[in-house]
Enzyme design. Structure first.
Site, PDB file in Angstrom:
ATOM      1  N   GLU A   1       1.020  -1.297   0.140  1.00 25.92           N
ATOM      2  CA  GLU A   1       0.125  -0.031  -0.084  1.00 25.92           C
ATOM      3  C   GLU A   1       1.055   1.422   0.128  1.00 25.92           C
ATOM      4  OE1 GLU A   1      -3.215   0.132  -0.450  1.00 25.92           O
ATOM      5  OE2 GLU A   1      -3.929  -1.991   0.093  1.00 25.92           O
ATOM      6  N   GLY A   2       2.096   1.237  -0.709  1.00 25.82           N
ATOM      7  CA  GLY A   2       2.816   2.475  -0.736  1.00 25.82           C
ATOM      8  C   GLY A   2       3.873   2.419   0.380  1.00 25.82           C
TER       9      GLY A   2
END
Lengths: 573, 573
Positions: free
Chosen positions: B430-431
């Site tokens: 998620e980043g």
């Protein structure tokens, strides 16, 4: 495949920085030359790459098993050890009279780094054996050396160190294993030992356990512990390996990493043991070896961090993804991720950790080659840092290596996650980081009226004074501050207050020492041009500007003699 | 067995600190009360303990396998998900009109923490399904909601998010999966997707993939990506699950942790897909969900850190070893290791990380329950910190938990090593942390002329101004400094210079925000006595005195607008 280690860096550190060739003017190393050093380094790299690295992952996936009868280990381990044993590296650093090559410690250490970087688990077996035999060479009788140490150095036997017990890990004063003297001069040893690396396997004809135990009737405490040779099998005077002794494998521990090294719970049940040296001196003998063992652990931590860094560096140069933050054109081709500043941060930080850690390890090893009152004292002070600093910071290089690989780094399809798991052990075994902090602040910097710390700081100041002022001054300041902080901490003489934040002290001292290592390397690049030397200078600058400032808040805290931790009521946690 | 989470702390944070009961005065939550909140919390704790925790280790040891035909997962996972699905928790936070309970996000988040702490891998399946269905509820047609979202919320189907590709992880502009419009309004989707959690399994009747792809002929870049529903099986209008669609499992990734969650490479080969919303808005829809997904990741990191802390706390209270440094008598009985200051340091630091992180996660979740221009803006600014800070610091709590357990913590006989491995993922998916730093400094604090940062700092200053001066003043200083540093970084307007050290900025901002969380919790203990409240006050003091000072050197570095990293020649590495 990525490089395991950087021979270029080793050559720089050994020949351009530490001037290891000059050691050949000493009588002990008179038969050596750069050629023989290089030959050992070449040999080590070759065996490490060919025989150790290829089964590193396999040994992780298929860890040793115990069926109640015997321990099974993938055959590649025995094959690699056979090559290692035949290479002469087991005794390379030892005296010629026991078959050694009298290679300087610093060169032997550099050689062994290849094996630790290639396969930390398989390299543990010879590391333990060398430590075991060295102890017997120093403190054993001639007969013990003949019967046990020499076969270990020939690779026929392997060796262990049996200190911990299930209820006594860091606290050796609580060792309960008992030894009862027999009429024939031997002892009967009974007790349970825990965390015994290489504690059982069939990689050698037998295993020579060095066991810390208390002779029946001896008082409690560490000063009444004795050391015993307890072989897995009885060994006859002619060297024949006979029946099993009273040592049984109670079970294997299943670790997060270092999986290829068996780690055993051993039960000693009236096992026949032979006293090493005198009763009551066991811990002193062990501690005699502890400097080397702790350098060995620090060295392993460096090796794992270093190889992880090299893997990450290759990946970052090859992996194309994203564009510079200032780029506007989404159709521009993606760039190698080494172009992204945050990837560079992780790489340069890692370089500063692993090359700084390697410099420290080799510097410490060389102190062993030039024994003197000063060098022995300096090594004593440095040892807890050599052990703990790489265990933390070279592990951070392994952490960065995963992050640079992104999702791929988190998978077992790439090697970096194993390095990270393997390196986690180094903050624990041979004395936890917390123990090293207590050793440094509680013993090493106060012993002999602080002579060790004074010596260390003198050396640091001399290097810093000769450095470019923008690099030297922060290091001089940190050295002055740590001297003042140390005095302040011990001003009251109350160990509880002085040691309440000993880990912060270790962290601060560690970063100062590595900054010193960097300034010293920086000096060795003077007048030299090219990417390699630029990289050294840049890493030195990075460490002083980005890393050393961490020391400030640590010393601020220490200066308050804060007792928040010592005073707290544990019920509030 | 240790507690999974602390209900006492959740009660404090929800009721004494965030005053969650007051939410019931809002129309959306009018049917709720403390009783219904408690009922959901009790239910979650019960199911997590009974159905999720017991197979946490087993799912790690026996990870999902793929025989080329089907994926096999230990049966305990399906059994746990069945109980979860039947509990109503899947849709607890959603609108009543889609079968939800309209539970406040903050309470739903607290409930879900139990599952993440008990078994992060098994909890991933419902987490993904909730995110998937929520996106369709917000952006899908009525028919898409009926056909796909509702069965997901009933637990009949599960959902995924398919963004990354083998060559495009963090860089979504390089997505190459293609979609070709068909005459019937559907699309044919072709391409390869990587890192798809829950990407294949037989835990549900089918799997609803939400796939980011580029419509044939669309220009490059992120703004021309579209989002498609691509079910694993065709689903008829009456809801019947039919034949396989053109989605195949190309392989499973084998991870260091989170092993119980399948992570797949998926091949889409002319698979039938259905456009969500409008062409070219795919990433916007995904980002609509991203705040929640990133809070979910931060929450998972907190949960793992928290449960590790509780395990370490119990161990430190029970494990006897060693004596205080001032003790002289080796025959004195050993003390619980919680008596040693360095163990206390690790415990108190861990407490400050996990309770501070939990406070941040719940604070962020509550902002979703009280939507307003200000709260939305604050959440936008906080999101990268909510995602990245616990991923780093609650992982450090897991690291401390291993260290407190000593050698035992490094073995798979104890659970703490798994928590450590599991939590390593949260800095990546998620980043990555690096992406969060760029998001914070490159977008969040500059958008709307810096309104978000101003708002955040106003809130922090208000809390700090009301705190005891010795705690409030350092936080006020740090807030002032970060405002000045931000202005200085962007003064030239050159993103390369401004963002060269964005990770240092994220680190500094993160510690400031957590210090704020601690001052705010400290205020909520005012006038209250007892160990629990003393613990909160002590952790607040610890965080301000021992942790917040780390911010100083980071801001010093940022203030120099140092471009060492941006400028370096990668060949020197």
């Amino acid at each position: 495949m990525s490089r395991i280690l950087s021979r270029r860096d080793l050559d720089f550190l050994l020949y351009e920085w530490l001037d290891v060739e000059a050691l050949t003017s000493r009588e002990r190393f008179a038969d050596h030359s750069r050629e023989t050093f290089d030959a050992f380094l070449d040999l080590s790299a070759r065996i490490a790459e060919r025989d150790f690295a290829p089964h590193n992952r396999q040994a992780d996936l298929a860890e040793p098993t115990f069926d109640g009868e015997r321990v099974t280990i993938i055959p590649e381990v025995a094959a690699a050890l056979k090559v290692f044993n035949e290479s002469g590296l087991l005794s390379a650093g030892l005296d010629a009279e026991v078959g050694g090559m009298q290679l300087p410690h610093v060169v032997a250490r550099a050689c062994f780094l290849w094996f630790q970087a290639a396969n930390i688990a398989t390299s543990s077996y010879p590391m333990l054996s060398i430590g075991n035999a060295s102890l017997l060479l120093a403190h054993g009788t001639e007969e013990q050396i003949e019967t046990y140490a020499k076969p270990v150095l020939e690779g026929r036997f392997t060796g262990t160190m049996c200190l911990s017990e299930p209820q006594a890990g860091s606290s050796l004063s609580d060792v309960t294993t008992r030894a009862v003297a027999q009429d024939d001069g031997s002892y009967r040893v009974t007790g349970s030992k825990m965390w015994i690396s290489g504690g059982d396997h069939e990689l050698s004809e037998t295993i020579v356990h060095l066991v810390l135990a208390r002779v029946a009737g001896a008082p409690p405490g560490v000063k009444s512990l004795s050391l015993f040779i307890v072989p897995k099998h009885h060994v006859a005077a002619d060297g024949t390996v006979g029946e099993r002794n009273g040592v049984a494998l109670a079970g294997l521990n299943h670790k997060m990493g270092y999986r290829g090294t068996t780690n055993a719970v051993l039960s000693f049940d009236d096992a026949t043991g032979y006293l090493v040296g005198q009763e009551g001196h066991g811990l002193a003998y062990m501690f005699h070896m502890m400097n080397e063992a702790r350098i060995g652990v620090g060295s392993g931590a460096v090796a794992l961090g270093y190889t992880g860094y090299l893997h990450a560096l290759d990946y970052a140069r090859e992996r194309l993804q994203g564009r510079p933050v200032a780029a506007k054109d989404p159709t521009a081709p993606p760039v190698p991720i080494i172009e992204h500043p945050d990837v560079r941060r992780m790489l340069l930080a890692s370089k500063s950790y692993v090359e700084g850690g390697l410099a420290l390890v080799l510097h410490a090893a060389k102190l062993l080659d030039e024994p003197s009152a000063e060098n022995d004292l300096l090594l004593d002070v440095l040892t807890p840092i050599v052990k703990a600093w790489p265990s933390q910071w070279c592990r951070l290089a392994n952490d960065h290596a995963i992050q640079i690989h992104g999702g791929y780094g988190y998978t077992r399809e790439y090697p970096v996650e194993q390095f990270y798991r393997d390196n986690r052990l180094n903050s624990i075994h041979e004395g936890t980081d917390g123990i090293q902090g207590l050793d440094l602040l509680g013993r090493k910097v106060v012993m002999r009226d602080g002579a060790g710390l004074t010596l260390l700081l003198d050396r640091i100041r001399a290097t810093a004074a000769a450095a470019p002022p923008d690099l030297g001054k922060p290091v001089l300041n940190a050295a002055d501050r740590i001297a003042a902080t140390t005095a302040k901490l011990w001003a009251g003489g109350d160990p509880t207050v002085a040691l309440a934040n000993s880990t912060a002290y270790l962290d601060a001292a560690g970063h100062l020492v590595i900054a010193w290592m960097w300034l010293s390397q920086h000096a060795a690049t003077e007048g030299k041009e090219g990417d390699f030397y630029e990289g050294k200078r840049l890493a030195a600058r990075y460490f002083v500007t980005h890393e050393l400032p961490r020391v400030g808040p640590l010393l601020d805290l220490l200066d308050t003699r804060d007792t928040l931790l010592a005073d707290l009521n544990p019920r509030v946690l």
